[in-house]
Design a protein around this motif. Structure first.
Motif, PDB file in Angstrom:
ATOM      1  N   ALA A   1       0.901  -1.292   0.260  1.00  0.00           N
ATOM      2  CA  ALA A   1       0.164   0.144   0.256  1.00  0.00           C
ATOM      3  C   ALA A   1       0.833   1.180  -0.530  1.00  0.00           C
ATOM      4  O   ALA A   1       0.613   2.443  -0.970  1.00  0.00           O
ATOM      5  CB  ALA A   1      -0.871   0.379   1.272  1.00  0.00           C
ATOM      6  N   ASP A   2       2.213   1.146   0.962  1.00  0.00           N
ATOM      7  CA  ASP A   2       3.184   2.252   0.715  1.00  0.00           C
ATOM      8  C   ASP A   2       3.483   2.884  -0.846  1.00  0.00           C
ATOM      9  O   ASP A   2       3.952   3.850  -0.878  1.00  0.00           O
ATOM     10  CB  ASP A   2       4.544   1.993   1.413  1.00  0.00           C
ATOM     11  CG  ASP A   2       3.582   2.195   3.229  1.00  0.00           C
ATOM     12  OD1 ASP A   2       2.588   3.059   3.444  1.00  0.00           O
ATOM     13  OD2 ASP A   2       4.226   1.962   4.052  1.00  0.00           O
TER      14      ASP A   2
ATOM     15  N   PHE B   1       1.530  -0.408 -13.394  1.00  0.00           N
ATOM     16  CA  PHE B   1       2.010  -0.977 -12.086  1.00  0.00           C
ATOM     17  C   PHE B   1       1.086  -0.190 -11.060  1.00  0.00           C
ATOM     18  O   PHE B   1       0.806  -1.762  -9.574  1.00  0.00           O
ATOM     19  CB  PHE B   1       3.413  -0.643 -11.249  1.00  0.00           C
ATOM     20  CG  PHE B   1       3.967  -1.572 -10.844  1.00  0.00           C
ATOM     21  CD1 PHE B   1       3.582  -3.085 -10.325  1.00  0.00           C
ATOM     22  CD2 PHE B   1       5.532  -1.540  -9.737  1.00  0.00           C
ATOM     23  CE1 PHE B   1       3.882  -4.003  -9.556  1.00  0.00           C
ATOM     24  CE2 PHE B   1       5.860  -1.292  -8.549  1.00  0.00           C
ATOM     25  CZ  PHE B   1       5.160  -3.044  -8.149  1.00  0.00           C
ATOM     26  N   ALA B   2       0.532   0.358 -10.154  1.00  0.00           N
ATOM     27  CA  ALA B   2      -0.872   0.866 -10.022  1.00  0.00           C
ATOM     28  C   ALA B   2      -1.904   0.335  -9.568  1.00  0.00           C
ATOM     29  O   ALA B   2      -2.016   0.052  -8.895  1.00  0.00           O
ATOM     30  CB  ALA B   2      -0.304   2.704 -10.085  1.00  0.00           C
ATOM     31  N   ASP B   3      -2.266   0.461 -11.319  1.00  0.00           N
ATOM     32  CA  ASP B   3      -3.390  -0.471 -11.778  1.00  0.00           C
ATOM     33  C   ASP B   3      -3.423  -2.083 -11.010  1.00  0.00           C
ATOM     34  O   ASP B   3      -4.250  -2.411  -9.942  1.00  0.00           O
ATOM     35  CB  ASP B   3      -3.752  -0.494 -12.975  1.00  0.00           C
ATOM     36  CG  ASP B   3      -3.859   0.652 -13.140  1.00  0.00           C
ATOM     37  OD1 ASP B   3      -3.977   1.420 -12.284  1.00  0.00           O
ATOM     38  OD2 ASP B   3      -3.569   1.293 -15.028  1.00  0.00           O
ATOM     39  N   ALA B   4      -2.107  -2.721 -11.441  1.00  0.00           N
ATOM     40  CA  ALA B   4      -1.989  -3.950 -10.371  1.00  0.00           C
ATOM     41  C   ALA B   4      -2.130  -4.207  -9.552  1.00  0.00           C
ATOM     42  O   ALA B   4      -2.281  -4.930  -8.726  1.00  0.00           O
ATOM     43  CB  ALA B   4      -0.094  -4.646 -10.941  1.00  0.00           C
ATOM     44  N   LEU B   5      -1.764  -2.944  -8.816  1.00  0.00           N
ATOM     45  CA  LEU B   5      -1.878  -3.475  -6.866  1.00  0.00           C
ATOM     46  C   LEU B   5      -3.311  -2.649  -6.477  1.00  0.00           C
ATOM     47  O   LEU B   5      -3.781  -3.683  -5.448  1.00  0.00           O
ATOM     48  CB  LEU B   5      -0.601  -1.747  -6.070  1.00  0.00           C
ATOM     49  CG  LEU B   5       1.027  -2.927  -6.359  1.00  0.00           C
ATOM     50  CD1 LEU B   5       1.266  -0.934  -6.923  1.00  0.00           C
ATOM     51  CD2 LEU B   5       1.251  -3.155  -5.605  1.00  0.00           C
ATOM     52  N   ASP B   6      -3.498  -1.942  -7.090  1.00  0.00           N
ATOM     53  CA  ASP B   6      -4.748  -1.506  -7.248  1.00  0.00           C
ATOM     54  C   ASP B   6      -6.150  -3.165  -7.233  1.00  0.00           C
ATOM     55  O   ASP B   6      -6.767  -3.380  -6.590  1.00  0.00           O
ATOM     56  CB  ASP B   6      -5.286  -0.407  -7.947  1.00  0.00           C
ATOM     57  CG  ASP B   6      -4.736   0.972  -7.181  1.00  0.00           C
ATOM     58  OD1 ASP B   6      -4.036   0.810  -5.971  1.00  0.00           O
ATOM     59  OD2 ASP B   6      -4.940   1.609  -7.797  1.00  0.00           O
TER      60      ASP B   6
ATOM     61  N   ALA C   1      -5.321  -6.288  -7.090  1.00  0.00           N
ATOM     62  CA  ALA C   1      -4.871  -6.997  -5.741  1.00  0.00           C
ATOM     63  C   ALA C   1      -5.173  -6.702  -4.784  1.00  0.00           C
ATOM     64  O   ALA C   1      -5.697  -7.334  -4.916  1.00  0.00           O
ATOM     65  CB  ALA C   1      -3.169  -7.667  -6.122  1.00  0.00           C
ATOM     66  N   ARG C   2      -5.414  -5.266  -4.347  1.00  0.00           N
ATOM     67  CA  ARG C   2      -5.572  -4.593  -3.335  1.00  0.00           C
ATOM     68  C   ARG C   2      -7.224  -5.503  -2.891  1.00  0.00           C
ATOM     69  O   ARG C   2      -7.881  -5.602  -2.100  1.00  0.00           O
ATOM     70  CB  ARG C   2      -4.811  -3.798  -2.601  1.00  0.00           C
ATOM     71  CG  ARG C   2      -3.594  -3.135  -2.280  1.00  0.00           C
ATOM     72  CD  ARG C   2      -2.822  -1.774  -2.178  1.00  0.00           C
ATOM     73  NE  ARG C   2      -3.428  -1.206  -1.105  1.00  0.00           N
ATOM     74  CZ  ARG C   2      -4.087  -0.082  -1.743  1.00  0.00           C
ATOM     75  NH1 ARG C   2      -3.052   0.679  -2.810  1.00  0.00           N
ATOM     76  NH2 ARG C   2      -4.437   0.618  -0.546  1.00  0.00           N
TER      77      ARG C   2
ATOM     78  N   VAL D   1      -0.144 -10.836  -4.059  1.00  0.00           N
ATOM     79  CA  VAL D   1      -0.040 -11.255  -4.797  1.00  0.00           C
ATOM     80  C   VAL D   1      -0.072 -10.782  -5.986  1.00  0.00           C
ATOM     81  O   VAL D   1      -1.383 -10.108  -6.445  1.00  0.00           O
ATOM     82  CB  VAL D   1      -0.463 -12.598  -5.051  1.00  0.00           C
ATOM     83  CG1 VAL D   1       0.362 -13.117  -5.915  1.00  0.00           C
ATOM     84  CG2 VAL D   1       0.116 -13.587  -4.308  1.00  0.00           C
ATOM     85  N   VAL D   2       0.649  -9.895  -6.579  1.00  0.00           N
ATOM     86  CA  VAL D   2       0.727  -8.526  -7.968  1.00  0.00           C
ATOM     87  C   VAL D   2       1.268  -8.774  -9.245  1.00  0.00           C
ATOM     88  O   VAL D   2       2.514  -9.829  -9.086  1.00  0.00           O
ATOM     89  CB  VAL D   2       0.953  -7.281  -7.651  1.00  0.00           C
ATOM     90  CG1 VAL D   2       1.212  -6.224  -8.355  1.00  0.00           C
ATOM     91  CG2 VAL D   2       0.821  -6.489  -5.909  1.00  0.00           C
TER      92      VAL D   2
END
Length: 214
Positions: free
Chosen positions: A17-18, A113-118, A120-121, A138-139
């Motif tokens: 998240a950070d 990459f931000a979209d992939a993190l979002d 996954a979250r 997992v991203v």
């Protein structure tokens, strides 16, 4: 046809998240921003460069594993009095050492990459309380892109030495806290018609370009 991808297994969803917040700041300055990802020793390092500053910014997060997946699909057909076609898909997964040197080194779009993190979250949240015991995330790593020139020359990992005149850790932390407080105070006093991104960027540049130490 064969397509491969890699998955990052973060040890702590909070660190992911950070990292997402860091990417959001980069995209705020440049919607086409790219970041270079390097992993080794169980840690992911993400390098970025805000266009308003002549420095590289780095964020890190612990990894449990890096997993590579490969999918192969093929189509065959026979023609004659009758025809038939079929498609088969074979997938394989190999777990790479999160600590292996060179396990991952690629440049990707910061936005992707931000979209992939979002994604996954959001998926982790949708799993509900039953998944609360799992602290990780997992991203999927986005496809590589051609990065800017700075991405090809990163700071060395070793050989660093202390230089006199640089401020100490406590001094830097105090200066950062004071700078954040000053920015917030000045932003609060801005009249409504001047409360724009351009004006806030101007204040930010004025504050963050000040010299520390000698």
């Amino acid at each position: 046809m064969t397509a491969s991808s890699q998955e990052l297994h973060f040890a702590d969803a909070g660190e992911a998240a950070d990292l997402a917040a860091f990417l959001a700041r980069l995209i705020h300055y440049d919607r086409a921003a790219a970041v270079r990802l390097q992993a080794g020793g169980g840690v992911l390092a993400v390098f970025g460069r805000p266009p308003s500053f002549e420095v590289l910014a780095i964020r890190t997060a612990r990894l449990d594993a890096i997993v590579g997946t490969e999918a192969t699909s093929g189509t065959s057909s026979a023609s004659g009095t009758s025809s038939a076609s079929g498609t088969s898909t074979v997938s394989g997964t190999s777990a790479g050492a999160a600590g292996g040197p060179g396990a991952l080194d690629t440049t990707v779009s910061a936005g992707e990459f931000a979209d992939a993190l979002d994604t996954a979250r959001a998926g982790r949240t949708a799993d509900g309380p039953s998944q609360s015991h799992d602290r990780g995330l997992v991203v999927t790593v986005p496809q590589a892109v051609t990065g800017p020139p700075w991405a090809g020359v990163l700071p060395p990992r070793g050989g660093w030495r202390r230089v006199s005149g640089l401020p100490g850790v406590d001094e830097v932390r105090g200066a950062v806290a004071a700078a954040v407080a000053e920015f917030r105070a000045r932003d609060t006093t801005l009249p409504e018609e001047r409360r724009t991104r351009a004006e806030r960027d101007r204040i930010g540049r004025e504050i963050w370009t000040r010299t520390l130490g000698d």
